[in-house]
Design a protein around this motif. Sequence first.
Motif, PDB file in Angstrom:
ATOM      1  N   GLY A   1       0.816  -1.216   0.000  1.00 25.52           N
ATOM      2  CA  GLY A   1       0.000   0.000   0.000  1.00 25.52           C
ATOM      3  C   GLY A   1       0.849   1.264   0.000  1.00 25.52           C
ATOM      4  N   LEU A   2       0.214   2.394   0.298  1.00 26.15           N
ATOM      5  CA  LEU A   2       0.858   3.695   0.189  1.00 26.15           C
ATOM      6  C   LEU A   2       1.004   4.384   1.541  1.00 26.15           C
ATOM      7  CD1 LEU A   2      -1.142   5.133  -2.870  1.00 26.15           C
ATOM      8  CD2 LEU A   2       1.044   3.903  -2.923  1.00 26.15           C
ATOM      9  N   LEU A   3       2.068   5.165   1.663  1.00 23.72           N
ATOM     10  CA  LEU A   3       2.254   6.096   2.772  1.00 23.72           C
ATOM     11  C   LEU A   3       2.232   7.492   2.152  1.00 23.72           C
ATOM     12  CD1 LEU A   3       2.884   6.813   5.720  1.00 23.72           C
ATOM     13  CD2 LEU A   3       5.315   6.569   5.158  1.00 23.72           C
ATOM     14  N   ILE A   4       1.199   8.288   2.472  1.00 21.39           N
ATOM     15  CA  ILE A   4       0.921   9.533   1.772  1.00 21.39           C
ATOM     16  C   ILE A   4       1.096  10.722   2.715  1.00 21.39           C
ATOM     17  CG2 ILE A   4      -0.844  10.808   0.492  1.00 21.39           C
ATOM     18  CD1 ILE A   4      -2.186   7.976   0.050  1.00 21.39           C
ATOM     19  N   ASP A   5       1.889  11.688   2.291  1.00 24.91           N
ATOM     20  CA  ASP A   5       1.997  12.945   3.037  1.00 24.91           C
ATOM     21  C   ASP A   5       0.772  13.786   2.669  1.00 24.91           C
ATOM     22  OD1 ASP A   5       2.606  15.323   4.239  1.00 24.91           O
ATOM     23  OD2 ASP A   5       4.458  15.691   3.116  1.00 24.91           O
ATOM     24  N   ASN A   6      -0.346  13.489   3.298  1.00 28.11           N
ATOM     25  CA  ASN A   6      -1.623  14.075   2.861  1.00 28.11           C
ATOM     26  C   ASN A   6      -1.789  15.538   3.247  1.00 28.11           C
ATOM     27  OD1 ASN A   6      -1.967  13.521   5.588  1.00 28.11           O
ATOM     28  ND2 ASN A   6      -4.104  12.937   5.364  1.00 28.11           N
ATOM     29  N   SER A   7      -0.840  16.103   3.996  1.00 25.18           N
ATOM     30  CA  SER A   7      -0.883  17.535   4.291  1.00 25.18           C
ATOM     31  C   SER A   7      -0.149  18.351   3.226  1.00 25.18           C
ATOM     32  CB  SER A   7      -0.271  17.810   5.655  1.00 25.18           C
ATOM     33  OG  SER A   7       1.111  17.440   5.672  1.00 25.18           O
TER      34      SER A   7
ATOM     35  N   SER B   1       6.733   2.567  -9.134  1.00 29.34           N
ATOM     36  CA  SER B   1       7.390   3.349  -8.086  1.00 29.34           C
ATOM     37  C   SER B   1       8.899   3.198  -8.229  1.00 29.34           C
ATOM     38  CB  SER B   1       6.928   2.886  -6.698  1.00 29.34           C
ATOM     39  OG  SER B   1       5.595   3.271  -6.469  1.00 29.34           O
ATOM     40  N   ILE B   2       9.585   4.315  -8.238  1.00 30.19           N
ATOM     41  CA  ILE B   2      11.029   4.338  -8.465  1.00 30.19           C
ATOM     42  C   ILE B   2      11.771   3.862  -7.219  1.00 30.19           C
ATOM     43  CG2 ILE B   2      12.993   5.862  -8.948  1.00 30.19           C
ATOM     44  CD1 ILE B   2      10.954   7.633 -10.511  1.00 30.19           C
ATOM     45  N   ILE B   3      12.757   2.998  -7.414  1.00 29.52           N
ATOM     46  CA  ILE B   3      13.587   2.507  -6.310  1.00 29.52           C
ATOM     47  C   ILE B   3      14.583   3.594  -5.934  1.00 29.52           C
ATOM     48  CG2 ILE B   3      15.247   0.757  -5.572  1.00 29.52           C
ATOM     49  CD1 ILE B   3      13.891  -1.177  -7.565  1.00 29.52           C
TER      50      ILE B   3
ATOM     51  N   GLU C   1      16.666  12.658   4.040  1.00 28.23           N
ATOM     52  CA  GLU C   1      15.899  13.900   3.928  1.00 28.23           C
ATOM     53  C   GLU C   1      15.031  13.935   2.667  1.00 28.23           C
ATOM     54  OE1 GLU C   1      19.104  14.191   6.629  1.00 28.23           O
ATOM     55  OE2 GLU C   1      19.211  13.775   4.467  1.00 28.23           O
ATOM     56  N   TRP C   2      15.359  13.099   1.689  1.00 26.46           N
ATOM     57  CA  TRP C   2      14.574  13.059   0.449  1.00 26.46           C
ATOM     58  C   TRP C   2      13.452  12.040   0.618  1.00 26.46           C
ATOM     59  CZ3 TRP C   2      16.646  11.983  -5.185  1.00 26.46           C
ATOM     60  CH2 TRP C   2      15.705  12.451  -6.103  1.00 26.46           C
ATOM     61  N   SER C   3      12.374  12.501   1.156  1.00 30.77           N
ATOM     62  CA  SER C   3      11.238  11.625   1.436  1.00 30.77           C
ATOM     63  C   SER C   3      10.175  11.808   0.358  1.00 30.77           C
ATOM     64  CB  SER C   3      10.654  11.953   2.816  1.00 30.77           C
ATOM     65  OG  SER C   3       9.570  11.106   3.117  1.00 30.77           O
ATOM     66  N   PRO C   4       9.726  10.731  -0.292  1.00 31.68           N
ATOM     67  CA  PRO C   4       8.688  10.870  -1.318  1.00 31.68           C
ATOM     68  C   PRO C   4       7.398  11.463  -0.743  1.00 31.68           C
ATOM     69  CG  PRO C   4       9.686   8.677  -1.389  1.00 31.68           C
ATOM     70  CD  PRO C   4      10.166   9.329  -0.139  1.00 31.68           C
ATOM     71  N   ILE C   5       6.685  12.218  -1.559  1.00 33.13           N
ATOM     72  CA  ILE C   5       5.373  12.716  -1.150  1.00 33.13           C
ATOM     73  C   ILE C   5       4.421  11.541  -0.992  1.00 33.13           C
ATOM     74  CG2 ILE C   5       3.454  14.242  -1.757  1.00 33.13           C
ATOM     75  CD1 ILE C   5       5.462  15.758  -3.583  1.00 33.13           C
ATOM     76  N   VAL C   6       4.479  10.632  -1.952  1.00 35.52           N
ATOM     77  CA  VAL C   6       3.739   9.365  -1.857  1.00 35.52           C
ATOM     78  C   VAL C   6       4.753   8.238  -1.968  1.00 35.52           C
ATOM     79  CG1 VAL C   6       1.939   7.883  -2.815  1.00 35.52           C
ATOM     80  CG2 VAL C   6       1.673  10.378  -2.890  1.00 35.52           C
ATOM     81  N   GLN C   7       4.866   7.462  -0.915  1.00 34.42           N
ATOM     82  CA  GLN C   7       5.817   6.352  -0.888  1.00 34.42           C
ATOM     83  C   GLN C   7       5.058   5.038  -0.922  1.00 34.42           C
ATOM     84  OE1 GLN C   7       8.927   6.638   1.999  1.00 34.42           O
ATOM     85  NE2 GLN C   7       9.459   4.477   1.917  1.00 34.42           N
TER      86      GLN C   7
ATOM     87  N   HIS D   1      12.676  -2.002  -0.192  1.00 31.02           N
ATOM     88  CA  HIS D   1      13.110  -0.859  -1.001  1.00 31.02           C
ATOM     89  C   HIS D   1      12.462   0.428  -0.484  1.00 31.02           C
ATOM     90  CE1 HIS D   1      15.224  -3.126  -3.994  1.00 31.02           C
ATOM     91  NE2 HIS D   1      14.154  -3.680  -4.537  1.00 31.02           N
ATOM     92  N   LYS D   2      13.148   1.524  -0.707  1.00 28.83           N
ATOM     93  CA  LYS D   2      12.545   2.851  -0.560  1.00 28.83           C
ATOM     94  C   LYS D   2      11.937   3.178  -1.919  1.00 28.83           C
ATOM     95  CE  LYS D   2      13.844   7.685   0.416  1.00 28.83           C
ATOM     96  NZ  LYS D   2      14.998   8.575   0.754  1.00 28.83           N
ATOM     97  N   LEU D   3      10.611   3.261  -1.985  1.00 26.85           N
ATOM     98  CA  LEU D   3       9.914   3.359  -3.262  1.00 26.85           C
ATOM     99  C   LEU D   3       9.169   4.690  -3.374  1.00 26.85           C
ATOM    100  CD1 LEU D   3       8.425  -0.258  -3.420  1.00 26.85           C
ATOM    101  CD2 LEU D   3      10.430   0.608  -4.650  1.00 26.85           C
ATOM    102  N   GLY D   4       9.468   5.445  -4.406  1.00 34.17           N
ATOM    103  CA  GLY D   4       8.833   6.735  -4.609  1.00 34.17           C
ATOM    104  C   GLY D   4       7.819   6.689  -5.742  1.00 34.17           C
ATOM    105  N   PHE D   5       6.545   6.877  -5.415  1.00 31.72           N
ATOM    106  CA  PHE D   5       5.510   7.005  -6.441  1.00 31.72           C
ATOM    107  C   PHE D   5       5.402   8.460  -6.914  1.00 31.72           C
ATOM    108  CE2 PHE D   5       1.121   8.302  -7.334  1.00 31.72           C
ATOM    109  CZ  PHE D   5       0.864   7.551  -8.466  1.00 31.72           C
ATOM    110  N   LEU D   6       5.432   9.395  -5.964  1.00 32.70           N
ATOM    111  CA  LEU D   6       5.384  10.823  -6.284  1.00 32.70           C
ATOM    112  C   LEU D   6       6.454  11.511  -5.449  1.00 32.70           C
ATOM    113  CD1 LEU D   6       3.916  13.199  -7.728  1.00 32.70           C
ATOM    114  CD2 LEU D   6       2.435  13.365  -5.705  1.00 32.70           C
TER     115      LEU D   6
END
Length: 293
Positions: free
Chosen positions: A174-180, A206-208, A215-221, A230-235
């Motif tokens: 599933g997703l972890l979303i920075d919804n703010s 999602s990019i690996i 400090e580079w945290s995806p907006i949507v992981q 993996h650290k996966l970045g969707f957005l």
Amino acid sequence: MARFEKYNYVSGEGFNAHIELCWYRSYAPGRIKLQWKLAAGQRVLASGTANAAPPSRANYIDICELAIDMPAVDQMTKVTFALQIEGTDICKVYDLWIYPQQVNAGLKDIHLFEELSGEALALLEKGENVLLMPKPERLENAVEGFYCTDFWCYPMFRSISESMNRPVPVGTMGLLIDNSHPVFRDFPSEQYSTYPWWSIVSHSKSIIMDGTAKEWSPIVQTIDNFERNHKLGFLLECRVGQGNLLVCALDADKAGGTPEGRQFLSSLTAYMKSAEFRPRYEASVSELLQLIH
């Protein structure tokens, strides 16, 4: 329970639901009165009742068919469809989403690229805002987008699939979303996966991002399973040179075929045109080229 076709609707679209009840209590039900309502927060948009007379000794009760026209909205609106059997504690609530009838999802008036080309890098160097939307099928350093969470134990089912020469499960959680984040101004979301994301994620990768700075945290992981981790970045977003870059490995044509996809793309565009598009993390070109291939 209610049986209905989908969770996402546009203004004025018909919502049809078949309402039924399975009864397992020690006493036989008498005449049943269903109360239903469609609400946005405390505001009731539609409501009604229905009666049913259960057959003798039956535990399956076919209550009614409901047909409702979704109300008109001018922004993405989460509503609840609530069912209650009068005089009992039997209830059920479903989350639904309604979208405006006309949403511009054309990704217009922004610099849009499918690869980090020389032209894209030149625009970033000049201080422009760029949306990088690689075609998912062309990405190698990425994991396939998948809405449903992994089943039980990824290593076990991965090995079974490999031994049977079957496709290996995607295995994400599933997703972890920075919804703010302001990118969701027009696409309000929870911190976790909900049904507006289903068709969007299904046309993505999602990019690996293993090895990138904390400090580079995806907006949507996308949350990976415990074996790969993996650290996966969707957005994700970053500063590049004098410019700002937003990255989403999504097939916009396919996602734009749904109201939720159009709303998401519209929200991305609005964010990129706003003064709030100011990423904190600065990435080098070489760092990006190592990730996006």
